[in-house]
Every structure is written in C-alpha cells, then in structure tokens.
Design a protein around this motif. Structure first.
Motif, PDB file in Angstrom:
ATOM      1  N   TYR A   1     -12.223  -0.154  -2.901  1.00  9.37           N
ATOM      2  CA  TYR A   1     -12.671   1.198  -3.174  1.00  9.37           C
ATOM      3  C   TYR A   1     -11.704   2.174  -2.511  1.00  9.37           C
ATOM      4  O   TYR A   1     -11.485   2.116  -1.304  1.00  9.37           O
ATOM      5  N   ILE A   2     -11.148   3.085  -3.295  1.00 10.62           N
ATOM      6  CA  ILE A   2     -10.208   4.088  -2.800  1.00 10.62           C
ATOM      7  C   ILE A   2     -10.784   5.468  -3.106  1.00 10.62           C
ATOM      8  O   ILE A   2     -11.198   5.746  -4.231  1.00 10.62           O
ATOM      9  N   GLU A   3     -10.815   6.336  -2.097  1.00  7.63           N
ATOM     10  CA  GLU A   3     -11.329   7.681  -2.312  1.00  7.63           C
ATOM     11  C   GLU A   3     -10.362   8.464  -3.178  1.00  7.63           C
ATOM     12  O   GLU A   3      -9.141   8.412  -2.972  1.00  7.63           O
ATOM     13  N   VAL A   4     -10.896   9.205  -4.152  1.00  8.83           N
ATOM     14  CA  VAL A   4     -10.098  10.013  -5.074  1.00  8.83           C
ATOM     15  C   VAL A   4     -10.655  11.424  -5.106  1.00  8.83           C
ATOM     16  O   VAL A   4     -11.812  11.651  -4.712  1.00  8.83           O
TER      17      VAL A   4
ATOM     18  N   TYR B   1     -15.888  10.791  -3.960  1.00  6.51           N
ATOM     19  CA  TYR B   1     -15.658  10.026  -5.181  1.00  6.51           C
ATOM     20  C   TYR B   1     -14.664   8.896  -4.892  1.00  6.51           C
ATOM     21  O   TYR B   1     -13.670   9.105  -4.194  1.00  6.51           O
ATOM     22  N   TYR B   2     -14.960   7.716  -5.462  1.00  2.75           N
ATOM     23  CA  TYR B   2     -14.127   6.535  -5.246  1.00  2.75           C
ATOM     24  C   TYR B   2     -13.871   5.860  -6.584  1.00  2.75           C
ATOM     25  O   TYR B   2     -14.661   5.974  -7.521  1.00  2.75           O
ATOM     26  N   GLN B   3     -12.755   5.148  -6.647  1.00  2.29           N
ATOM     27  CA  GLN B   3     -12.459   4.272  -7.775  1.00  2.29           C
ATOM     28  C   GLN B   3     -11.990   2.950  -7.208  1.00  2.29           C
ATOM     29  O   GLN B   3     -11.487   2.888  -6.077  1.00  2.29           O
TER      30      GLN B   3
ATOM     31  N   PRO C   1     -11.407 -15.092   3.223  1.00  2.57           N
ATOM     32  CA  PRO C   1     -10.996 -14.419   1.988  1.00  2.57           C
ATOM     33  C   PRO C   1     -12.170 -13.848   1.193  1.00  2.57           C
ATOM     34  O   PRO C   1     -11.969 -13.040   0.298  1.00  2.57           O
ATOM     35  N   THR C   2     -13.395 -14.229   1.513  1.00  7.36           N
ATOM     36  CA  THR C   2     -14.552 -13.717   0.785  1.00  7.36           C
ATOM     37  C   THR C   2     -14.979 -12.334   1.268  1.00  7.36           C
ATOM     38  O   THR C   2     -15.855 -11.724   0.668  1.00  7.36           O
ATOM     39  N   ALA C   3     -14.384 -11.829   2.351  1.00  7.16           N
ATOM     40  CA  ALA C   3     -14.719 -10.490   2.848  1.00  7.16           C
ATOM     41  C   ALA C   3     -14.210  -9.450   1.857  1.00  7.16           C
ATOM     42  O   ALA C   3     -13.088  -9.532   1.367  1.00  7.16           O
ATOM     43  N   GLU C   4     -15.051  -8.473   1.549  1.00  8.96           N
ATOM     44  CA  GLU C   4     -14.701  -7.426   0.581  1.00  8.96           C
ATOM     45  C   GLU C   4     -14.250  -6.186   1.320  1.00  8.96           C
ATOM     46  O   GLU C   4     -14.944  -5.684   2.197  1.00  8.96           O
ATOM     47  N   LEU C   5     -13.054  -5.680   1.000  1.00 14.47           N
ATOM     48  CA  LEU C   5     -12.525  -4.471   1.615  1.00 14.47           C
ATOM     49  C   LEU C   5     -13.113  -3.254   0.921  1.00 14.47           C
ATOM     50  O   LEU C   5     -13.088  -3.163  -0.303  1.00 14.47           O
ATOM     51  N   ILE C   6     -13.645  -2.311   1.704  1.00 14.86           N
ATOM     52  CA  ILE C   6     -14.235  -1.088   1.166  1.00 14.86           C
ATOM     53  C   ILE C   6     -13.703   0.095   1.970  1.00 14.86           C
ATOM     54  O   ILE C   6     -13.718   0.060   3.196  1.00 14.86           O
TER      55      ILE C   6
ATOM     56  N   THR D   1     -11.895   2.266   6.643  1.00 15.87           N
ATOM     57  CA  THR D   1     -11.851   0.947   6.042  1.00 15.87           C
ATOM     58  C   THR D   1     -12.916   0.062   6.652  1.00 15.87           C
ATOM     59  O   THR D   1     -13.027  -0.055   7.872  1.00 15.87           O
ATOM     60  N   TYR D   2     -13.701  -0.560   5.791  1.00 13.71           N
ATOM     61  CA  TYR D   2     -14.744  -1.497   6.199  1.00 13.71           C
ATOM     62  C   TYR D   2     -14.487  -2.820   5.481  1.00 13.71           C
ATOM     63  O   TYR D   2     -13.891  -2.847   4.407  1.00 13.71           O
ATOM     64  N   TYR D   3     -14.983  -3.889   6.072  1.00 16.40           N
ATOM     65  CA  TYR D   3     -14.946  -5.201   5.440  1.00 16.40           C
ATOM     66  C   TYR D   3     -16.380  -5.701   5.387  1.00 16.40           C
ATOM     67  O   TYR D   3     -17.055  -5.766   6.411  1.00 16.40           O
TER      68      TYR D   3
END
Length: 118
Positions: free
Chosen positions: A109-112, A100-102, A45-50, A56-58
C-alpha cells in the motif's frame, strides 16, 4: 554387476525413505514460528508490507510490526479501523482517515494524492 545392482538398490531405497517421511514428524525441527509480541530479527516472507500515513508496517498473524533498532517489534494496530475501497475513474483506491492509497506491483500500500475531482 551384482554388486553395482545391490548398491544402486540401497541408494534408491534410502532416497525414497527420506522423501516419504511425514512433514509433521516431531523429531524433525521445523521453521520457528514467532511467539506473540516477541521481537523478530527477520520477518517471514508471509508478512505483508503496509504503508499508512507514511509509516511502514508489517502485518503477520494479525500483529503489526515496525522496524526499530534492526529488529521488528510489535506495535499497536494503526488507528482508524479498516480501509474503505473506492473505485474512481478506472482506478482502485483504498481510503483510511482521509488518506488515499493504492497497491503497487509488489502488493504494497502506497499513499497517493487525493484523486482530482473528489
């Protein structure tokens, strides 16, 4: 009554001795930590989704993972270095390689689209 008191005392002492055991006890197996570059079937659960450039990266322990064939494998760090932070019109954006991401409510992080006026 004496028999019940003795039984209760034994049960309580067993439960306290279990709680008081140290966490670093080498005789107790702990959670398995991922080895460097080893594929994982389940991410901790400590993996960060990016999400960068639609991919998609973790991120876990400084390593980047992607899901391939039902497993998470180590991949090269996404190119372009770190993201820059941009506060514009009351919103925070993260910029990398012209994208650009938010962050959403789940801290992903989601690309916008590029903000109007920039």
């Amino acid at each position: 009554m004496k028999k019940h008191t003795c039984t209760l005392f034994v049960l309580l002492s067993l439960s306290f001795s279990t709680i008081a055991a140290p966490f670093g006890d080498p005789h107790r197996p702990g959670p398995a930590l991922p080895r460097d570059n080893a594929p994982l079937t389940i991410l901790p659960p400590t993996a960060e989704l990016i999400v960068i450039g639609g991919l998609t990266y973790y991120l876990l322990n400084g390593l980047y993972y992607q899901k391939q064939d039902g497993r998470y494998v180590v991949v090269d760090r996404p190119s372009g270095g770190a993201m820059s932070v941009l506060d514009y019109n009351g919103k925070r954006y993260y910029v990398k390689d012209g994208h650009y991401y938010q962050r959403n409510i789940d801290d992903e992080y989601i690309e916008v689209p590029r903000p109007a006026g920039l």
